[in-house]
Enzyme design. Sequence first.
Site, PDB file in Angstrom:
ATOM      1  N   ARG A  16       0.931  -1.176   0.137  1.00  0.00           N
ATOM      2  CA  ARG A  16       0.013  -0.062   0.093  1.00  0.00           C
ATOM      3  C   ARG A  16       0.923   1.168   0.059  1.00  0.00           C
ATOM      4  O   ARG A  16       1.884   1.211   0.541  1.00  0.00           O
ATOM      5  CB  ARG A  16      -0.766   0.019   1.359  1.00  0.00           C
ATOM      6  CG  ARG A  16      -1.873  -0.966   1.497  1.00  0.00           C
ATOM      7  CD  ARG A  16      -3.226  -0.557   0.765  1.00  0.00           C
ATOM      8  NE  ARG A  16      -3.966   0.493   1.127  1.00  0.00           N
ATOM      9  CZ  ARG A  16      -4.799   0.312   1.999  1.00  0.00           C
ATOM     10  NH1 ARG A  16      -5.289  -0.784   2.522  1.00  0.00           N
ATOM     11  NH2 ARG A  16      -5.529   1.403   2.739  1.00  0.00           N
ATOM     12  N   GLY A  44       2.620   1.618  11.075  1.00  0.00           N
ATOM     13  CA  GLY A  44       3.245   0.212  10.937  1.00  0.00           C
ATOM     14  C   GLY A  44       4.505   0.301  10.601  1.00  0.00           C
ATOM     15  O   GLY A  44       5.430   1.244  10.206  1.00  0.00           O
ATOM     16  N   TYR A  91      -5.241  -9.421  -0.613  1.00  0.00           N
ATOM     17  CA  TYR A  91      -4.619  -9.040   0.665  1.00  0.00           C
ATOM     18  C   TYR A  91      -5.091  -9.902   1.652  1.00  0.00           C
ATOM     19  O   TYR A  91      -4.180 -10.462   2.453  1.00  0.00           O
ATOM     20  CB  TYR A  91      -4.915  -7.628   0.939  1.00  0.00           C
ATOM     21  CG  TYR A  91      -4.314  -6.989   2.216  1.00  0.00           C
ATOM     22  CD1 TYR A  91      -2.945  -6.867   2.345  1.00  0.00           C
ATOM     23  CD2 TYR A  91      -5.075  -6.448   3.237  1.00  0.00           C
ATOM     24  CE1 TYR A  91      -2.468  -6.287   3.468  1.00  0.00           C
ATOM     25  CE2 TYR A  91      -4.644  -6.120   4.396  1.00  0.00           C
ATOM     26  CZ  TYR A  91      -3.286  -5.980   4.505  1.00  0.00           C
ATOM     27  OH  TYR A  91      -2.816  -5.584   5.677  1.00  0.00           O
ATOM     28  N   ARG A 147       0.447  -4.254  17.627  1.00  0.00           N
ATOM     29  CA  ARG A 147      -0.542  -4.406  16.820  1.00  0.00           C
ATOM     30  C   ARG A 147      -1.422  -5.879  17.636  1.00  0.00           C
ATOM     31  O   ARG A 147      -0.638  -6.340  18.024  1.00  0.00           O
ATOM     32  CB  ARG A 147      -0.292  -4.704  15.423  1.00  0.00           C
ATOM     33  CG  ARG A 147       0.035  -3.473  14.707  1.00  0.00           C
ATOM     34  CD  ARG A 147       0.070  -3.573  13.240  1.00  0.00           C
ATOM     35  NE  ARG A 147       1.123  -4.802  12.587  1.00  0.00           N
ATOM     36  CZ  ARG A 147       0.730  -5.805  12.337  1.00  0.00           C
ATOM     37  NH1 ARG A 147      -0.484  -6.237  12.323  1.00  0.00           N
ATOM     38  NH2 ARG A 147       1.607  -6.680  12.085  1.00  0.00           N
ATOM     39  N   ARG A 165      -6.951  -5.721  11.191  1.00  0.00           N
ATOM     40  CA  ARG A 165      -7.909  -6.919  10.710  1.00  0.00           C
ATOM     41  C   ARG A 165      -9.068  -7.113  11.672  1.00  0.00           C
ATOM     42  O   ARG A 165      -9.550  -8.204  12.024  1.00  0.00           O
ATOM     43  CB  ARG A 165      -7.028  -8.096  10.607  1.00  0.00           C
ATOM     44  CG  ARG A 165      -5.974  -7.844   9.580  1.00  0.00           C
ATOM     45  CD  ARG A 165      -5.129  -9.237   9.488  1.00  0.00           C
ATOM     46  NE  ARG A 165      -6.146  -9.942   8.263  1.00  0.00           N
ATOM     47  CZ  ARG A 165      -6.176 -11.125   7.903  1.00  0.00           C
ATOM     48  NH1 ARG A 165      -5.203 -11.915   8.656  1.00  0.00           N
ATOM     49  NH2 ARG A 165      -6.919 -11.707   7.051  1.00  0.00           N
ATOM     50  N   ALA A 172      10.976  -1.791  19.979  1.00  0.00           N
ATOM     51  CA  ALA A 172      11.981  -1.968  20.804  1.00  0.00           C
ATOM     52  C   ALA A 172      12.929  -0.799  20.605  1.00  0.00           C
ATOM     53  O   ALA A 172      13.585  -0.090  21.454  1.00  0.00           O
ATOM     54  CB  ALA A 172      12.668  -3.243  20.932  1.00  0.00           C
ATOM     55  N   ASP A 209      15.336 -26.710 -31.598  1.00  0.00           N
ATOM     56  CA  ASP A 209      15.742 -27.575 -30.483  1.00  0.00           C
ATOM     57  C   ASP A 209      14.246 -28.443 -29.879  1.00  0.00           C
ATOM     58  O   ASP A 209      13.224 -27.868 -30.343  1.00  0.00           O
ATOM     59  CB  ASP A 209      16.256 -26.757 -29.206  1.00  0.00           C
ATOM     60  CG  ASP A 209      16.335 -27.802 -28.097  1.00  0.00           C
ATOM     61  OD1 ASP A 209      16.749 -28.710 -28.132  1.00  0.00           O
ATOM     62  OD2 ASP A 209      15.998 -27.278 -26.854  1.00  0.00           O
ATOM     63  N   ASP A 230      13.054 -30.470 -26.394  1.00  0.00           N
ATOM     64  CA  ASP A 230      12.467 -30.285 -25.073  1.00  0.00           C
ATOM     65  C   ASP A 230      12.785 -28.731 -24.722  1.00  0.00           C
ATOM     66  O   ASP A 230      13.789 -28.316 -24.682  1.00  0.00           O
ATOM     67  CB  ASP A 230      13.325 -30.991 -24.204  1.00  0.00           C
ATOM     68  CG  ASP A 230      13.180 -32.575 -24.452  1.00  0.00           C
ATOM     69  OD1 ASP A 230      11.870 -33.147 -23.884  1.00  0.00           O
ATOM     70  OD2 ASP A 230      13.777 -33.243 -25.044  1.00  0.00           O
ATOM     71  N   ASP A 245      16.613 -23.690 -25.971  1.00  0.00           N
ATOM     72  CA  ASP A 245      16.560 -23.216 -24.487  1.00  0.00           C
ATOM     73  C   ASP A 245      17.415 -23.573 -23.527  1.00  0.00           C
ATOM     74  O   ASP A 245      17.541 -23.095 -22.446  1.00  0.00           O
ATOM     75  CB  ASP A 245      15.193 -23.822 -24.089  1.00  0.00           C
ATOM     76  CG  ASP A 245      15.021 -25.165 -23.657  1.00  0.00           C
ATOM     77  OD1 ASP A 245      15.594 -26.009 -24.188  1.00  0.00           O
ATOM     78  OD2 ASP A 245      15.035 -25.454 -22.328  1.00  0.00           O
TER      79      ASP A 245
HETATM   80  C1  GDG Z   1       6.434  -5.494  10.353  1.00  0.00           C
HETATM   81  C2  GDG Z   1       7.229  -6.863  11.033  1.00  0.00           C
HETATM   82  C3  GDG Z   1       9.255  -5.472  11.480  1.00  0.00           C
HETATM   83  C4  GDG Z   1       2.135   1.070  16.489  1.00  0.00           C
HETATM   84  N1  GDG Z   1       0.716   1.584  16.913  1.00  0.00           N
HETATM   85  C5  GDG Z   1       0.726   2.880  16.973  1.00  0.00           C
HETATM   86  C6  GDG Z   1       1.990   3.154  16.241  1.00  0.00           C
HETATM   87  N2  GDG Z   1       2.855   1.832  15.916  1.00  0.00           N
HETATM   88  C7  GDG Z   1       3.998   1.843  15.132  1.00  0.00           C
HETATM   89  C8  GDG Z   1       5.261   1.779  16.007  1.00  0.00           C
HETATM   90  C9  GDG Z   1       6.027   1.092  14.972  1.00  0.00           C
HETATM   91  C10 GDG Z   1       5.329   0.262  14.195  1.00  0.00           C
HETATM   92  O1  GDG Z   1       3.930   1.048  14.134  1.00  0.00           O
HETATM   93  C11 GDG Z   1       5.142  -1.333  14.590  1.00  0.00           C
HETATM   94  O2  GDG Z   1       6.335  -1.695  14.013  1.00  0.00           O
HETATM   95  P1  GDG Z   1       6.900  -3.183  14.391  1.00  0.00           P
HETATM   96  O3  GDG Z   1       8.345  -3.317  13.943  1.00  0.00           O
HETATM   97  O4  GDG Z   1       6.956  -3.237  15.684  1.00  0.00           O
HETATM   98  O5  GDG Z   1       5.858  -4.335  13.788  1.00  0.00           O
HETATM   99  P2  GDG Z   1       5.017  -4.418  12.374  1.00  0.00           P
HETATM  100  O6  GDG Z   1       3.967  -3.420  11.948  1.00  0.00           O
HETATM  101  O7  GDG Z   1       4.322  -5.808  12.508  1.00  0.00           O
HETATM  102  O8  GDG Z   1       6.067  -4.653  11.244  1.00  0.00           O
HETATM  103  C12 GDG Z   1       8.084  -6.424  12.124  1.00  0.00           C
HETATM  104  C13 GDG Z   1       8.599  -4.450  10.533  1.00  0.00           C
HETATM  105  O9  GDG Z   1       7.711  -4.533   9.754  1.00  0.00           O
HETATM  106  C14 GDG Z   1       9.599  -3.502   9.834  1.00  0.00           C
HETATM  107  O10 GDG Z   1      10.543  -4.392   9.159  1.00  0.00           O
HETATM  108  O11 GDG Z   1       9.958  -5.074  12.648  1.00  0.00           O
HETATM  109  O12 GDG Z   1       8.700  -7.421  12.627  1.00  0.00           O
HETATM  110  O13 GDG Z   1       5.981  -7.615  11.579  1.00  0.00           O
HETATM  111  O14 GDG Z   1       6.692   2.048  14.164  1.00  0.00           O
HETATM  112  O15 GDG Z   1       5.769   2.896  16.449  1.00  0.00           O
HETATM  113  N3  GDG Z   1       2.509   4.583  15.637  1.00  0.00           N
HETATM  114  C15 GDG Z   1       1.323   5.461  16.097  1.00  0.00           C
HETATM  115  N4  GDG Z   1       0.185   5.257  16.827  1.00  0.00           N
HETATM  116  C16 GDG Z   1       0.000   3.720  17.190  1.00  0.00           C
HETATM  117  O16 GDG Z   1      -0.981   3.661  17.906  1.00  0.00           O
HETATM  118  N5  GDG Z   1       1.650   6.808  15.756  1.00  0.00           N
END
Ligand code: GDG
Length: 734
Positions: free
Chosen positions: A14, A29, A86, A273, A311, A378, A500, A502, A685
Amino acid sequence: MFDKKNRWIIVSNRLPLEVKNDEIIRGSGGLITAITGIDSANPILWAGLVPGEDIENDYLASLKKLKDKIQYHPIFIKKKEYHKYYNGFCNDVLWPLLHYETEYVRYDLSNWKTYIDVNKKIARNLSTLIAKDDIVWIHDFHLLLVPKFLKKIKPNCKIGFFLHVPFPSYEIFRQLPMANHILEGVLGADLIGFHDYSYLRYFVSSVRGVLGIYPTKMQIEFNQHQTKLGVFPASINYQIFREISKSQETALLMDKWKQSSFEIEKVILGVDRLDYTKGIDLKLKAYEVFLEKYPQWRGRIQLLQLATPTRTEVPEYINLKNEIDMAVGRINGKFGTANYVPIKYMFNFVTPSELAALYAHADVLLVTSKRDGMNLVALEYIVSQNNDDPGVVILSEFTGAVSHLSEAISINPWNIYETADAIFHAINIPLSEKARKNNIMKKFLFNYTATTWAQRFMQELEAYKVVDQKMRHISSEENIPLEIQTAIKNHHNNLLLLLDYDGTLTPIRSEPSKALLTLRARRLIHKFAITQKVDVCIISGRDRDFLKRQFENYNVYLAAEHGAQFYNKSKGKWMTLVTDHKKKWYASALKIMLDFANMVPSSYVERKDYAICWHYRNSPVEFARYQAVKLRNELEELMRNYPVNVISGKKVVEIKDHSANKGVFLRWFLNRYDFSDKAIIAIGDDATDESLFKELNSNKGITIKVGAANSAATYRMDEHTDVLWFLEKIDQML
Ligand code: GDG
């Protein structure tokens, strides 16, 4: 260093922007956080799907008003199609499987077909955007087939792919019915990146198990295309998180939090999430154990859990939400008092400042993911810590982040007793030790940002040498190239076709005896064969009996066993073109190969007149592959004084007379017969056709390779069905 002028085309499922009431709203995300965190000198164009009906005009108008360094390219898609692709495939199949949650997987063939269609559509759309020096970076499991589709259309374009989620072990991945298609799709990329080395290792073992290919070092060769592999842990934009955490808005919000919980001494934070992979259930259980085991902390500690909705209409997620709601209620009922709520639970989104305030306010971040590609939360927490009183991270060992957050307290989230003790330990760490831990990780994240992540990936991708495919593409969606039409016309429609068998006239089958000509192919060959102006010569590795059966009643030349034997159509006779050294090597080679056939189940020996093949296409992959290497070494060693070649083909080891070679044959053929009045076209091929192409190129013929691999041919086609289309078109021209 890489070239800053090259445009980066970033592609994700998206776009991170949604238009609501004429306003652009940014999504959240992990993937969005990582990509928007990139601060690059290269111009970036971000392409992604935008689902909805009749929204194009509004969306494009709102985009125009947007002021952003990044350019956005929406690919519009109908809601129904998006839903199938999706929800139906990405989230019902790939997401759970890649996270080891196989009981959540729901297969539906028509959703898989939609996944293919949407990936194809995206590739086609991208191909209209891509300019000469653009580098394409495709993101995540929604787009696993895009690399292959795009490479087909744009073979010279550098294509990278990054997987944001884990890649599971082979034993899990092999359960996926379309595992081979998924791997073939992603191997269209020139570079594939993972967060963690373990994911790369599992990917390699899956490629080995599913496709039977043995990667060397950090590289995989598939269909003669090289894909490099690498580990590039994603990161965040350090400055942005520092700035938000220090902003006045965040400070005000933090004060508010503190006032509302002034009796609480320690706050444990969870930000996830509401997904089953995040292990919120395990977190609650561990917290319950903690309150049981350390009653002195009741009334003084609080778990603040932010669960962002995801979801929400899907039954599994509704169940999960009910389960979590109930567990929270139960624990609050069990340990709560009139003045004390053990768990503060929010099922909502918060603003970036609110999130920063939560990070700064909490003493401990507790991450209990069952599987998590990385976990950026983290990283965000560490960067948001105040230097005077930093918090501690407890991190599941099933996250990618655990590999580079060396100072986090690592836990196995399934061991709820260990997690409970880790909470106790974390809240008792002295300030100096907390500061030391936080400083080390903060420093690391200061230097290793989302920009570093992207630059490292793109640098490696840019260094990749795309094999220069000067070959021109012949496609059934266009017409026969003008130069070919002209060459045929210049020869007054006189033509010699060298074909050829195959993989060119028929698809490759798991049982060679089943690779027979279709009616359509037969009709065509027959039509050519009765035309005075066209000569056809089938040049194949097959033996003469097979070719005789297939072309018995056709007036065509046949070259069997790579040209060792030749059928003269005018005389109706076979002749042998190689010197008969067979007596010297044949019997001993056969004995060795029969030994291998006895040893490896379902493998067998094919005896030709001037060659012997050991086929293992239906045998257990790993074992057969190992034995194939041994057989090849053994034959090379024992037969080194004989005039033979040992070659490894597609699941076959072949020993053949060295003078049986398609190029050598062609030289003889063109000398023996006079084809100077004919345009000559060769189509093939596999690797054995290369000598033929080289020979014909020097005779000004037209050479066409079937498949994506690099080749000496001047033109290429995608697959054998294009060959039939091409021959039909020629037939119409004559
Ligand atoms: C996928 C992989 C991998 C969350 N709630 C709110 C909010 N967030 C933001 C956080 C963080 C992001 O969303 C979550 O990131 P994660 O990495 O923890 O997890 P996924 O969304 O599952 O991401 C994961 C990532 O891709 C990157 O490669 O680390 O393993 O699953 O940035 O801050 N932000 C706001 N409000 C919220 O309520 N503003």
